[in-house]
Design a protein around this motif. Structure first.
Motif, PDB file in Angstrom:
ATOM      1  N   VAL A 119       0.871  -1.189   0.000  1.00  0.00           N
ATOM      2  CA  VAL A 119       0.000   0.000   0.000  1.00  0.00           C
ATOM      3  C   VAL A 119       0.892   1.219   0.000  1.00  0.00           C
ATOM      4  CG1 VAL A 119      -1.863   1.235   1.186  1.00  0.00           C
ATOM      5  CG2 VAL A 119      -1.696  -1.261   1.405  1.00  0.00           C
ATOM      6  N   SER A 120       0.597   2.193  -0.877  1.00  0.00           N
ATOM      7  CA  SER A 120       1.379   3.430  -0.829  1.00  0.00           C
ATOM      8  C   SER A 120       0.442   4.619  -0.885  1.00  0.00           C
ATOM      9  CB  SER A 120       2.405   3.482  -1.966  1.00  0.00           C
ATOM     10  OG  SER A 120       1.780   3.681  -3.203  1.00  0.00           O
ATOM     11  N   SER A 121       0.886   5.721  -0.295  1.00  0.00           N
ATOM     12  CA  SER A 121       0.087   6.945  -0.309  1.00  0.00           C
ATOM     13  C   SER A 121       0.731   7.954  -1.228  1.00  0.00           C
ATOM     14  CB  SER A 121       0.005   7.536   1.105  1.00  0.00           C
ATOM     15  OG  SER A 121      -0.659   8.784   1.042  1.00  0.00           O
ATOM     16  N   ASN A 122      -0.131   8.740  -1.881  1.00  0.00           N
ATOM     17  CA  ASN A 122       0.374   9.819  -2.737  1.00  0.00           C
ATOM     18  C   ASN A 122       0.372  11.150  -1.973  1.00  0.00           C
ATOM     19  OD1 ASN A 122       1.211  10.665  -5.421  1.00  0.00           O
ATOM     20  ND2 ASN A 122      -0.693  11.829  -5.478  1.00  0.00           N
ATOM     21  N   THR A 123       0.285  11.083  -0.651  1.00  0.00           N
ATOM     22  CA  THR A 123       0.219  12.327   0.137  1.00  0.00           C
ATOM     23  C   THR A 123       1.308  13.327  -0.261  1.00  0.00           C
ATOM     24  OG1 THR A 123       0.324  13.275   2.351  1.00  0.00           O
ATOM     25  CG2 THR A 123       1.604  11.290   2.006  1.00  0.00           C
ATOM     26  N   SER A 124       0.944  14.615  -0.232  1.00  0.00           N
ATOM     27  CA  SER A 124       1.919  15.656  -0.559  1.00  0.00           C
ATOM     28  C   SER A 124       2.743  16.057   0.646  1.00  0.00           C
ATOM     29  CB  SER A 124       1.228  16.926  -1.018  1.00  0.00           C
ATOM     30  OG  SER A 124       0.223  16.678  -1.917  1.00  0.00           O
ATOM     31  N   THR A 125       2.196  15.832   1.842  1.00  0.00           N
ATOM     32  CA  THR A 125       2.840  16.429   3.022  1.00  0.00           C
ATOM     33  C   THR A 125       2.866  15.573   4.274  1.00  0.00           C
ATOM     34  OG1 THR A 125       0.702  17.365   3.603  1.00  0.00           O
ATOM     35  CG2 THR A 125       2.238  18.844   2.456  1.00  0.00           C
ATOM     36  N   ILE A 126       1.933  14.634   4.409  1.00  0.00           N
ATOM     37  CA  ILE A 126       1.755  13.982   5.720  1.00  0.00           C
ATOM     38  C   ILE A 126       2.819  12.898   5.927  1.00  0.00           C
ATOM     39  CG2 ILE A 126       0.132  12.796   7.246  1.00  0.00           C
ATOM     40  CD1 ILE A 126      -2.149  13.865   5.466  1.00  0.00           C
ATOM     41  N   PRO A 127       3.614  13.010   7.003  1.00  0.00           N
ATOM     42  CA  PRO A 127       4.659  12.004   7.213  1.00  0.00           C
ATOM     43  C   PRO A 127       4.095  10.596   7.363  1.00  0.00           C
ATOM     44  CG  PRO A 127       5.015  13.892   8.638  1.00  0.00           C
ATOM     45  CD  PRO A 127       3.661  14.070   8.019  1.00  0.00           C
ATOM     46  N   LEU A 128       4.894   9.639   6.960  1.00  0.00           N
ATOM     47  CA  LEU A 128       4.507   8.230   7.050  1.00  0.00           C
ATOM     48  C   LEU A 128       4.258   7.837   8.508  1.00  0.00           C
ATOM     49  CD1 LEU A 128       6.039   5.339   5.074  1.00  0.00           C
ATOM     50  CD2 LEU A 128       6.092   5.202   7.559  1.00  0.00           C
ATOM     51  N   SER A 129       5.048   8.405   9.420  1.00  0.00           N
ATOM     52  CA  SER A 129       4.863   8.051  10.835  1.00  0.00           C
ATOM     53  C   SER A 129       3.455   8.409  11.305  1.00  0.00           C
ATOM     54  CB  SER A 129       5.905   8.771  11.698  1.00  0.00           C
ATOM     55  OG  SER A 129       5.802  10.159  11.489  1.00  0.00           O
ATOM     56  N   GLU A 130       2.870   9.469  10.750  1.00  0.00           N
ATOM     57  CA  GLU A 130       1.496   9.849  11.119  1.00  0.00           C
ATOM     58  C   GLU A 130       0.491   8.912  10.443  1.00  0.00           C
ATOM     59  OE1 GLU A 130       0.474  12.701  12.878  1.00  0.00           O
ATOM     60  OE2 GLU A 130       2.587  12.961  13.408  1.00  0.00           O
ATOM     61  N   LEU A 131       0.738   8.644   9.172  1.00  0.00           N
ATOM     62  CA  LEU A 131      -0.221   7.826   8.415  1.00  0.00           C
ATOM     63  C   LEU A 131      -0.354   6.431   9.011  1.00  0.00           C
ATOM     64  CD1 LEU A 131       0.796   8.773   4.742  1.00  0.00           C
ATOM     65  CD2 LEU A 131      -1.253   9.504   5.945  1.00  0.00           C
ATOM     66  N   SER A 190      13.586  12.040   3.541  1.00  0.00           N
ATOM     67  CA  SER A 190      13.337  11.734   4.950  1.00  0.00           C
ATOM     68  C   SER A 190      11.841  11.849   5.215  1.00  0.00           C
ATOM     69  CB  SER A 190      14.067  12.735   5.848  1.00  0.00           C
ATOM     70  OG  SER A 190      15.409  12.803   5.481  1.00  0.00           O
ATOM     71  N   ASP A 191      11.430  11.252   6.313  1.00  0.00           N
ATOM     72  CA  ASP A 191      10.003  11.266   6.651  1.00  0.00           C
ATOM     73  C   ASP A 191       9.649  12.540   7.420  1.00  0.00           C
ATOM     74  OD1 ASP A 191       7.410  10.341   6.788  1.00  0.00           O
ATOM     75  OD2 ASP A 191       7.748   9.197   8.626  1.00  0.00           O
ATOM     76  N   THR A 192       9.706  13.664   6.737  1.00  0.00           N
ATOM     77  CA  THR A 192       9.402  14.951   7.386  1.00  0.00           C
ATOM     78  C   THR A 192       8.278  15.632   6.605  1.00  0.00           C
ATOM     79  OG1 THR A 192      11.145  15.947   6.053  1.00  0.00           O
ATOM     80  CG2 THR A 192      11.732  15.332   8.308  1.00  0.00           C
ATOM     81  N   PRO A 193       7.508  16.535   7.250  1.00  0.00           N
ATOM     82  CA  PRO A 193       6.342  17.122   6.584  1.00  0.00           C
ATOM     83  C   PRO A 193       6.688  17.774   5.241  1.00  0.00           C
ATOM     84  CG  PRO A 193       6.418  17.744   8.897  1.00  0.00           C
ATOM     85  CD  PRO A 193       7.713  17.043   8.611  1.00  0.00           C
ATOM     86  N   GLY A 194       5.928  17.435   4.212  1.00  0.00           N
ATOM     87  CA  GLY A 194       6.142  18.024   2.884  1.00  0.00           C
ATOM     88  C   GLY A 194       7.335  17.453   2.135  1.00  0.00           C
ATOM     89  N   PHE A 195       8.061  16.536   2.779  1.00  0.00           N
ATOM     90  CA  PHE A 195       9.223  15.871   2.156  1.00  0.00           C
ATOM     91  C   PHE A 195      10.189  16.938   1.606  1.00  0.00           C
ATOM     92  CE2 PHE A 195       5.202  13.494   1.590  1.00  0.00           C
ATOM     93  CZ  PHE A 195       5.339  12.797   2.759  1.00  0.00           C
ATOM     94  N   ILE A 196      10.615  16.833   0.337  1.00  0.00           N
ATOM     95  CA  ILE A 196      11.533  17.882  -0.151  1.00  0.00           C
ATOM     96  C   ILE A 196      10.759  18.953  -0.928  1.00  0.00           C
ATOM     97  CG2 ILE A 196      13.488  18.421  -1.654  1.00  0.00           C
ATOM     98  CD1 ILE A 196      14.564  15.599  -1.140  1.00  0.00           C
ATOM     99  N   CYS A 197      10.075  18.508  -1.977  1.00  0.00           N
ATOM    100  CA  CYS A 197       9.541  19.493  -2.932  1.00  0.00           C
ATOM    101  C   CYS A 197       8.468  20.394  -2.343  1.00  0.00           C
ATOM    102  CB  CYS A 197       8.975  18.773  -4.145  1.00  0.00           C
ATOM    103  SG  CYS A 197      10.203  18.575  -5.403  1.00  0.00           S
ATOM    104  N   ASN A 198       7.535  19.817  -1.595  1.00  0.00           N
ATOM    105  CA  ASN A 198       6.479  20.687  -1.072  1.00  0.00           C
ATOM    106  C   ASN A 198       6.964  21.523   0.099  1.00  0.00           C
ATOM    107  OD1 ASN A 198       4.321  20.413  -2.831  1.00  0.00           O
ATOM    108  ND2 ASN A 198       3.895  18.377  -2.045  1.00  0.00           N
TER     109      ASN A 198
END
Ligand code: NAI
Length: 416
Positions: A119-131, A190-198
């Motif tokens: 399962v993968s998420s296309n989230t733009s911002t939400i860290p995996l640890s939260e999901l 890294s698993d941080t909000p918004g990752f790199i691009c956003n």
């Protein structure tokens, strides 16, 4: 087709989900496309079905490489067809950017998913640890983030994020498929909000929006400045808001606000201005509905382009902005832009210098090295140069002189 991935499902048939499904079909896989059941219509799978139909009639940049590929996308809905997920190897979640809604869906997926299914998420911002918080271990071991960019067929970047429990084999399987079959370039974040691009891109957009309003600039001037002179796409700032969708941005901002520490410079630009709220209230959501910061009208068969006036919030006819720069494609145009002795020059300096300074503070938090950040911004936002490449182009002497002259605290930028 990769061994192990025979069938996929995408949940959420909006701007991203439908196009991701189309691109997976382009690679030869059958793919279910599920959305919610709409009210007041007989066809309970109407959202997914009409999304596929719309993709088949796209006049430019079609999502399908061949119209026949659409036959491999099977529309359905999450109330009647969740059991279809039992037979798939990969589920991509591309629903609304809200943690609670995504987690509720994951719980339903968990009841039907086969234990090996990724399962993968296309989230733009939400860290995996939260999901994955509160989800069973079996889910977390098979879960990762695969962040496609818009439009997924043509944008080359895919940000990939794994958690401490994510199995290495599933990262390899998905990375191979996305690289070799979908033709994307991967950047592991890294698993941080918004990752790199956003993290960087939404700072850039919001900083420009706030400064444009403060300095009373037109959206045409802003887009003319923060596009070609930097070697970036002509969508600039406001064209990009329209492309992403004005309704999505507040969700991204809320998610960044919730996830970033108090001292993060993003907070200074996180407010949604009144003019933007008014646009949302009037249903101006960007390209997906034909009206955003820009809109095209037809009058007597002729196309008329309108732009939002940031001061009044109303449309007026688009006025072409003329920039007096020596060469609008070479790297010398960046300095020339920042040196313009006008409000627009001061605006460009403010937005560029703040963004480069912000980026400098993000290493090693969001990526292993500067090169990954530059690559992500080039591939994900189509910038000609990433923030550190831009810093190099401008040169430390130039930056030091300007920073000293303006008395600004942009020390991070000078320490790169
Ligand atoms: P969208 O609003 O265009 O589409 C979302 C779809 O999900 C809608 O059709 C909605 O009916 C459906 N949905 C909502 N809740 C659902 C549920 N519980 N079950 C099934 N379907 C449900 O949104 P968009 O823009 O496609 O974004 C989707 C995801 O992709 C978000 O996480 C967003 O952050 C991310 N994303 C968006 C990008 C963009 O440029 N729009 C770029 C990259 C990522």
């Amino acid at each position: 087709m990769k061994q192990g991935l025979r069938k996929a499902a995408v949940i959420g048939a909006g701007v991203m989900g439908a196009r991701i499904a189309a691109h997976i079909a382009n690679a030869g896989l059958d793919v279910y496309l599920l959305d919610i059941v709409p009210e007041g219509v007989d066809d309970r799978s109407a959202i997914a079905r009409s999304a596929v139909d719309r993709l088949l009639h796209m006049p430019v940049l079609p999502a399908f490489t061949h119209p026949d590929n659409a036959r491999q996308v099977i529309p359905g809905n999450v109330e009647d067809h969740l059991h279809w997920l039992r037979g798939v190897d990969w589920i991509v979640e591309a629903i609304v950017e809200r943690l609670d809604v995504k987690q509720a869906l994951y719980k339903n997926i968990e009841e039907v998913r086969n234990p090996e299914c990724i399962v993968s998420s296309n989230t733009s911002t939400i860290p995996l640890s939260e999901l994955t918080r509160g989800m069973p271990q079996g889910f977390a071991r098979n879960f990762l983030i695969t962040h496609f960019f818009n439009p997924p067929r043509t944008m080359r970047l895919l940000e990939i994020i794994r958690g401490p429990m994510t199995r290495a084999e599933i990262v390899r399987t998905i990375a191979d498929f996305i690289d070799q079959d979908l033709g994307k370039s991967l950047v592991e974040c890294s698993d941080t909000p918004g990752f790199i691009c956003n993290r960087i891109g939404v700072f850039w957009l919001q900083c420009a929006l706030h400064e444009a309003i403060r300095l009373n600039l037109s959206i045409e001037e802003v887009d003319a400045a923060l596009s070609r002179p930097l070697g970036n796409p002509k969508t600039g700032i406001f064209g990009l808001f329209d492309l992403i969708g004005l309704d999505l941005i507040p969700h991204i901002i809320d998610s960044l606000k919730a996830g970033l520490p108090d001292g993060d410079p993003f907070h200074a630009y996180s407010k949604i201005p009144a003019v933007y709220h008014n646009m949302l209230d009037r249903g101006y959501l960007g390209r997906k509905c034909g009206s955003g910061f820009y809109r095209i009208r037809r009058v007597d068969g002729e196309k008329i382009s309108d732009s939002i006036d940031l001061a009044s919030g109303d449309y007026r006819q688009t006025r072409k902005a003329l920039l007096e720069l020596p060469d609008q494609s070479g790297s010398s145009s960046l300095r020339a832009l920042l040196d313009l002795p006008s409000e627009l020059g001061r605006f460009a300096w403010k937005v560029v210098s703040e963004t480069l300074n912000y980026s400098a503070g993000l290493v090693p938090e969001v990526a292993r090295n500067l090169a990954d950040i530059d690559r992500a911004m080039r591939l994900g936002f189509n910038w000609r140069a990433g923030p550190f490449e831009m810093t190099d182009q401008l040169g430390i002497d130039y930056l030091e002189t300007r920073i000293r002259r303006d008395g600004k605290d942009l020390k991070g930028l000078l320490n790169v």
